[in-house]
Design a protein around this motif. Structure first.
Motif: not given
Length: 258
Positions: A184-187, A190-195
């Motif tokens: 979902r974040a990739r679509h 807005v990538p998920l925060p590291d970790g």
């Protein structure tokens, strides 16, 4: 079904715990090598992180096992076979976390590395729990007696909660959730925060173990809690604080934490 359920290859009969534990390590490690973000960590650094994780996991797994029954551990402090026979997944995870963070500080690496480990660990744990279930009573990972339809007779005529199967089902759902959030974040670009994937994995699993251990027939000498549950509470406090720090941090500062 008769427990343990041996793996019969015709020319040799293998114990299920040995087979599935070996598969868990092999498949989990191969999955890590295949999916890890190579731009985050150089090969030489990745090797040191794995060494730190392995040593930390081994130490944490043993240390937490010794706290299961403190009186018995003190009584058998010089019994090598007793001290070496047991281990715990929660102790391994938390010990591995400490080992990774210590190693990262030694090699000067500040970015999160946990996301690469979340799905390989999750996969390995599911495979390993199959071996725990097939081993039966000897593995000591079953639950308390139950009248539920899910009850399993591990060989002594008593229906017990198959907590190993509950854990496999939970880990599968947790893995699907992590993949769905990442997709979902990739679509949304807005990538998920590291970790974040690792935090979701650890937080979810520690909460599950905190609850499921109420139906495990292990000693609960710590005000009605057992050693695993105390470790889970400590881990949940740590990851709650880490999650709060990440969500409240500026985007340019996000990146620390396992």
């Amino acid at each position: 079904m008769t427990f343990p359920v041996y793996i019969n290859l015709g020319f040799i009969r293998l114990h299920p715990h040995l087979v599935f534990e070996a598969l868990a390590y092999f498949i989990g490690f191969r999955l890590y090598l295949y999916t890890r973000s190579k731009e985050k960590l150089q090969a030489s650094q990745a090797l040191w992180v794995l060494v730190g994780a392995t040593l930390g996991a081994a130490a944490g797994s043993k240390a937490l096992y010794w706290l299961e029954d403190p009186a018995l551990t003190l009584q058998r402090w010089n019994d090598v076979s007793y001290l070496m026979e047991g281990k715990t997944i929660v102790g391994g995870l938390l010990g591995g976390l400490i080992g990774v963070e210590w190693t990262k500080k030694r090699i000067g690496h500040t970015r999160s590395t946990g996301d690469d480990m979340a799905l390989p660990l999750l996969t390995g744990m599911m495979i390993g729990r199959i071996g725990c279930f097939l081993t039966g009573l000897d593995d000591h990972t079953y639950g308390t007696p139950t009248g539920w339809v899910t009850g399993v007779d591990f060989g002594d005529g008593i229906l017990r909660h198959p907590t190993q199967l509950y854990e496999i089902a939970f880990l599968l759902l947790l893995g699907i959730t992590i993949l769905a959030l990442k997709n979902r974040a990739r679509h949304r670009s807005v990538p998920l925060p590291d970790g974040m994937s690792f935090i979701i994995f650890m937080g979810g699993y520690l909460l599950f173990r905190l609850l499921i251990d109420f139906i495990k027939p292990t000693p609960h000498p710590y005000a009605g809690l057992n050693n695993i549950q105390l470790a889970c509470i400590a881990g949940l406090i740590y990851y709650t604080l880490l999650l709060w720090r990440k969500l409240s941090a500026k985007p340019t500062l996000i990146g620390k934490g396992t």
